[in-house]
Motif scaffolding. Structure first.
Motif, mmCIF file in Angstrom:
data_model
loop_
_atom_site.group_PDB
_atom_site.id
_atom_site.type_symbol
_atom_site.label_atom_id
_atom_site.label_comp_id
_atom_site.label_asym_id
_atom_site.label_seq_id
_atom_site.Cartn_x
_atom_site.Cartn_y
_atom_site.Cartn_z
ATOM 1 N N VAL A 154 6.986 -5.476 -5.520
ATOM 2 C CA VAL A 154 5.989 -5.196 -4.484
ATOM 3 C C VAL A 154 5.823 -6.410 -3.572
ATOM 4 C CG1 VAL A 154 3.523 -4.804 -4.084
ATOM 5 C CG2 VAL A 154 4.742 -3.427 -5.769
ATOM 6 N N ALA A 155 5.811 -7.612 -4.175
ATOM 7 C CA ALA A 155 5.621 -8.835 -3.389
ATOM 8 C C ALA A 155 6.779 -9.102 -2.452
ATOM 9 C CB ALA A 155 5.410 -10.025 -4.324
ATOM 10 N N ARG A 156 8.006 -8.848 -2.909
ATOM 11 C CA ARG A 156 9.156 -9.213 -2.094
ATOM 12 C C ARG A 156 9.575 -8.124 -1.114
ATOM 13 N NH1 ARG A 156 13.857 -8.632 -6.732
ATOM 14 N NH2 ARG A 156 14.467 -6.485 -6.236
ATOM 15 N N SER A 157 9.305 -6.864 -1.450
ATOM 16 C CA SER A 157 9.820 -5.771 -0.616
ATOM 17 C C SER A 157 8.745 -5.042 0.165
ATOM 18 C CB SER A 157 10.565 -4.753 -1.496
ATOM 19 O OG SER A 157 9.642 -4.056 -2.332
ATOM 20 N N GLY A 158 7.504 -5.127 -0.324
ATOM 21 C CA GLY A 158 6.442 -4.379 0.322
ATOM 22 C C GLY A 158 6.428 -2.908 -0.026
ATOM 23 N N TRP A 159 7.286 -2.487 -0.969
ATOM 24 C CA TRP A 159 7.280 -1.091 -1.383
ATOM 25 C C TRP A 159 5.945 -0.740 -2.033
ATOM 26 C CZ3 TRP A 159 12.496 -0.257 -4.472
ATOM 27 C CH2 TRP A 159 13.573 -0.379 -3.591
ATOM 28 N N PRO A 160 5.526 0.523 -1.909
ATOM 29 C CA PRO A 160 4.349 0.966 -2.661
ATOM 30 C C PRO A 160 4.624 0.890 -4.159
ATOM 31 C CG PRO A 160 4.948 2.552 -0.948
ATOM 32 C CD PRO A 160 6.074 1.580 -1.036
ATOM 33 N N ALA A 161 3.583 0.647 -4.931
ATOM 34 C CA ALA A 161 3.753 0.515 -6.384
ATOM 35 C C ALA A 161 4.370 1.770 -6.993
ATOM 36 C CB ALA A 161 2.404 0.213 -7.032
ATOM 37 N N ASP A 162 4.001 2.939 -6.490
ATOM 38 C CA ASP A 162 4.546 4.182 -7.044
ATOM 39 C C ASP A 162 6.056 4.270 -6.841
ATOM 40 O OD1 ASP A 162 2.082 4.956 -7.927
ATOM 41 O OD2 ASP A 162 1.706 6.384 -6.299
ATOM 42 N N THR A 163 6.546 3.767 -5.719
ATOM 43 C CA THR A 163 7.985 3.772 -5.463
ATOM 44 C C THR A 163 8.702 2.864 -6.456
ATOM 45 O OG1 THR A 163 7.660 4.223 -3.109
ATOM 46 C CG2 THR A 163 9.786 3.284 -3.757
#
Length: 201
Positions: A143-152
């Motif tokens: 999440v920190a490095r990619s900004g993806w949502p946690a669910d993803t």
């Protein structure tokens, strides 16, 4: 030449370990990088992907539309299997080409995120090194490095082999949970000393 299969879940720190092994003198074959080349604009896999999945799988620049493909694969396991069936033979060919191009190195590292899932890789390498960390740590890092949502991120983790499955095929495990870069490098150096410098199991 020792052939090392390097694997670990998303966010485990596997790429950092790969770079550290390179710094010690290993050659590196990165299957993720090869897959990206194959699915880039003009990549060898793109005509077959467009034929199998339609133009909606192709981004405007001619590369694989990764977001659309990821959503399709999560919703339809057969789609993921079809994509892998297209990519894996091409990845295998390029891996062996790159391996031969490295020439005389003390060890050759194959960075394979899906080493456990593909099964064939266990027969292609002499040793398997697993980088292991908790799912909570994987989630936080990605999440920190990619900004993806946690669910993803959770969905990606669910699609990958479990920690137990990876450890079951490992010849060595580095637990990269609370290690700083220096401590991680020391663990890698110790393993290199045993496996490569001394030739021990």
């Amino acid at each position: 030449m020792l052939r090392i299969g390097l694997t670990g879940g998303i966010g485990s720190g596997k790429s950092t370990v790969a770079a550290q092994l390179q710094a010690l003198g290993a050659g590196l074959v990165d299957t993720d990088a090869i897959a990206r080349q194959l699915t880039a604009p003009g990549g060898r896999a793109m005509p077959a992907i467009a034929e199998a999945f339609g133009t909606e799988a192709v981004a405007a620049d001619g590369s694989l539309d990764r977001e659309r493909m990821r959503a399709l694969a999560f919703g339809d396991p057969t789609a993921k299997a079809r994509l892998q069936a297209l990519l894996h033979p091409l990845i295998g060919e390029e891996c062996e080409r790159q391996a031969a191009a490295h020439g005389d190195v003390p060890a050759l590292v194959f960075d394979v995120p899906l080493l456990v899932e593909s099964r064939r890789w266990r027969e292609r390498v002499d040793r398997v090194l697993v980088i292991d960390t908790s799912e909570d740590t994987q989630l936080r890092r990605v999440v920190a490095r990619s900004g993806w949502p946690a669910d993803t991120v959770r969905a990606v983790i669910t699609q990958q082999a479990t920690r137990a499955e990876r450890r079951a095929v490992a010849d060595a495990v580095i637990h990269n949970e609370e290690l700083g870069l220096d401590d991680l490098a020391l663990s890698v150096q110790s393993l290199w000393q045993r496996w490569v410098s001394l030739g021990l199991r």
